[in-house]
Design an enzyme around this catalytic site. Structure first.
Site, mmCIF file in Angstrom:
data_model
loop_
_atom_site.group_PDB
_atom_site.id
_atom_site.type_symbol
_atom_site.label_atom_id
_atom_site.label_comp_id
_atom_site.label_asym_id
_atom_site.label_seq_id
_atom_site.Cartn_x
_atom_site.Cartn_y
_atom_site.Cartn_z
ATOM 1 N N HIS A 245 18.868 -1.050 -2.401
ATOM 2 C CA HIS A 245 17.504 -1.500 -2.082
ATOM 3 C C HIS A 245 17.126 -1.289 -0.631
ATOM 4 O O HIS A 245 16.307 -2.039 -0.102
ATOM 5 C CB HIS A 245 17.288 -2.969 -2.480
ATOM 6 C CG HIS A 245 17.657 -3.242 -3.903
ATOM 7 N ND1 HIS A 245 16.931 -2.727 -4.954
ATOM 8 C CD2 HIS A 245 18.680 -3.927 -4.436
ATOM 9 C CE1 HIS A 245 17.507 -3.093 -6.086
ATOM 10 N NE2 HIS A 245 18.582 -3.822 -5.808
ATOM 11 N N GLN A 246 17.719 -0.294 0.017
ATOM 12 C CA GLN A 246 17.246 0.045 1.362
ATOM 13 C C GLN A 246 15.955 0.832 1.195
ATOM 14 O O GLN A 246 15.952 1.900 0.573
ATOM 15 C CB GLN A 246 18.285 0.880 2.122
ATOM 16 C CG GLN A 246 17.856 1.161 3.561
ATOM 17 C CD GLN A 246 18.878 1.993 4.339
ATOM 18 O OE1 GLN A 246 19.631 2.769 3.741
ATOM 19 N NE2 GLN A 246 18.903 1.844 5.644
ATOM 20 N N HIS B 68 18.789 -7.922 8.237
ATOM 21 C CA HIS B 68 17.815 -8.970 7.920
ATOM 22 C C HIS B 68 18.408 -10.309 8.355
ATOM 23 O O HIS B 68 19.547 -10.627 8.006
ATOM 24 C CB HIS B 68 17.587 -9.072 6.402
ATOM 25 C CG HIS B 68 16.951 -7.878 5.780
ATOM 26 N ND1 HIS B 68 15.605 -7.815 5.481
ATOM 27 C CD2 HIS B 68 17.461 -6.685 5.378
ATOM 28 C CE1 HIS B 68 15.322 -6.654 4.914
ATOM 29 N NE2 HIS B 68 16.443 -5.946 4.837
ATOM 30 N N HIS C 244 19.085 -1.690 9.605
ATOM 31 C CA HIS C 244 18.496 -2.961 10.073
ATOM 32 C C HIS C 244 19.205 -4.128 9.412
ATOM 33 O O HIS C 244 19.576 -4.069 8.234
ATOM 34 C CB HIS C 244 16.992 -3.011 9.796
ATOM 35 C CG HIS C 244 16.627 -2.693 8.382
ATOM 36 N ND1 HIS C 244 16.595 -1.404 7.888
ATOM 37 C CD2 HIS C 244 16.289 -3.498 7.343
ATOM 38 C CE1 HIS C 244 16.253 -1.429 6.611
ATOM 39 N NE2 HIS C 244 16.075 -2.693 6.249
ATOM 40 N N ASP D 12 9.548 -9.333 10.256
ATOM 41 C CA ASP D 12 9.269 -8.514 9.075
ATOM 42 C C ASP D 12 7.792 -8.700 8.703
ATOM 43 O O ASP D 12 7.293 -9.824 8.626
ATOM 44 C CB ASP D 12 10.179 -8.969 7.919
ATOM 45 C CG ASP D 12 10.240 -7.957 6.794
ATOM 46 O OD1 ASP D 12 11.342 -7.485 6.501
ATOM 47 O OD2 ASP D 12 9.169 -7.648 6.210
ATOM 48 N N ASN E 209 20.997 -3.789 3.725
ATOM 49 C CA ASN E 209 20.943 -2.934 2.540
ATOM 50 C C ASN E 209 21.278 -1.522 3.008
ATOM 51 O O ASN E 209 20.483 -0.896 3.709
ATOM 52 C CB ASN E 209 19.552 -3.007 1.898
ATOM 53 C CG ASN E 209 19.229 -4.413 1.424
ATOM 54 O OD1 ASN E 209 20.113 -5.158 1.018
ATOM 55 N ND2 ASN E 209 17.960 -4.790 1.492
HETATM 56 P P1 5GP Z 1 15.105 -2.885 3.305
HETATM 57 O O1 5GP Z 1 14.550 -3.066 1.931
HETATM 58 O O2 5GP Z 1 15.079 -1.426 3.735
HETATM 59 O O3 5GP Z 1 16.446 -3.525 3.500
HETATM 60 O O4 5GP Z 1 14.143 -3.681 4.270
HETATM 61 C C1 5GP Z 1 13.055 -3.104 4.928
HETATM 62 C C2 5GP Z 1 12.233 -4.243 5.439
HETATM 63 O O5 5GP Z 1 11.272 -3.723 6.319
HETATM 64 C C3 5GP Z 1 11.484 -5.008 4.337
HETATM 65 O O6 5GP Z 1 11.839 -6.374 4.372
HETATM 66 C C4 5GP Z 1 10.022 -4.756 4.677
HETATM 67 O O7 5GP Z 1 9.222 -5.883 4.403
HETATM 68 C C5 5GP Z 1 10.067 -4.420 6.138
HETATM 69 N N1 5GP Z 1 9.013 -3.528 6.597
HETATM 70 C C6 5GP Z 1 8.559 -2.413 5.954
HETATM 71 N N2 5GP Z 1 7.607 -1.822 6.699
HETATM 72 C C7 5GP Z 1 7.466 -2.562 7.822
HETATM 73 C C8 5GP Z 1 6.622 -2.444 8.971
HETATM 74 O O8 5GP Z 1 5.796 -1.528 9.108
HETATM 75 N N3 5GP Z 1 6.750 -3.385 9.935
HETATM 76 C C9 5GP Z 1 7.649 -4.420 9.818
HETATM 77 N N4 5GP Z 1 7.673 -5.301 10.826
HETATM 78 N N5 5GP Z 1 8.444 -4.574 8.738
HETATM 79 C C10 5GP Z 1 8.361 -3.653 7.758
#
Ligand code: 5GP
Ligand code: ZN
Length: 152
Positions: A93-94, A102, A100, A30, A87
């Protein structure tokens, strides 16, 4: 450039510190980690929601997350515990609309640092995220623990 950042990473149009890849999924560090060693395992085929995956993709995502979690435990990051978290939708909070998982290291007594990871995310984003060299080193350690030195 693909409109979905995770599809962009899967097609190598966007940069990421890759940890693992097979026919169905891809794992990488991340860029804005909640704690050091934060890995994302993504389904390769674009889909926003868990229910849009095939049963095989769903099972494989978690199986891969589990392998990565076990590998993370063997690295110098030595987490005391892990979150396996999805998420599934905006209200949950997606922020990236591509499924994906985590895999997130946690430590005894790290609640403040963890909260800092949540509330400090906008600042991390403004700063462009964790340095690529740091993420690459963590990815390499996890790959070694998985039994791979490089991906290709
Ligand atoms: P969500 O909030 O959708 O469950 O998680 C998305 C995750 O993607 C977040 O933890 C965020 O830090 C990560 N993320 C967002 N943009 C990028 C990116 O460009 N590259 C990587 N490696 N992670 C990202
Ligand atoms: Zn996508």
């Amino acid at each position: 450039m693909k409109s979905c950042i995770f599809c962009g990473i899967a097609s190598r149009e966007a940069q990421a510190s890759l940890v693992y890849e097979d026919a169905l999924c891809l794992a990488f560090m991340d860029l804005f980690p909640m704690r050091p060693g934060h890995v994302l395992v993504v389904n390769k085929r674009h889909a926003q929601f868990v229910h849009q995956l095939t049963p095989e993709e769903r099972a494989h995502l978690f199986e891969t997350g589990n392998r990565i979690g076990q590998a993370l435990r063997q690295t110098s990051l030595k987490p005391d515990a892990l979150h396996f978290n999805i998420n599934d939708g905006k209200a949950a909070h997606q922020t990236v609309p591509h499924v994906h998982l985590h895999v997130l290291p946690r430590y005894e007594g790290d609640l403040l640092a963890f909260a800092g990871g949540i509330f400090g995310k906008p600042l991390q984003m403004l700063r462009g995220g964790t340095k690529r060299t740091v993420l690459d080193r963590q990815a390499e350690e996890i790959r070694l623990a998985l039994g791979f030195r490089s991906l290709h």
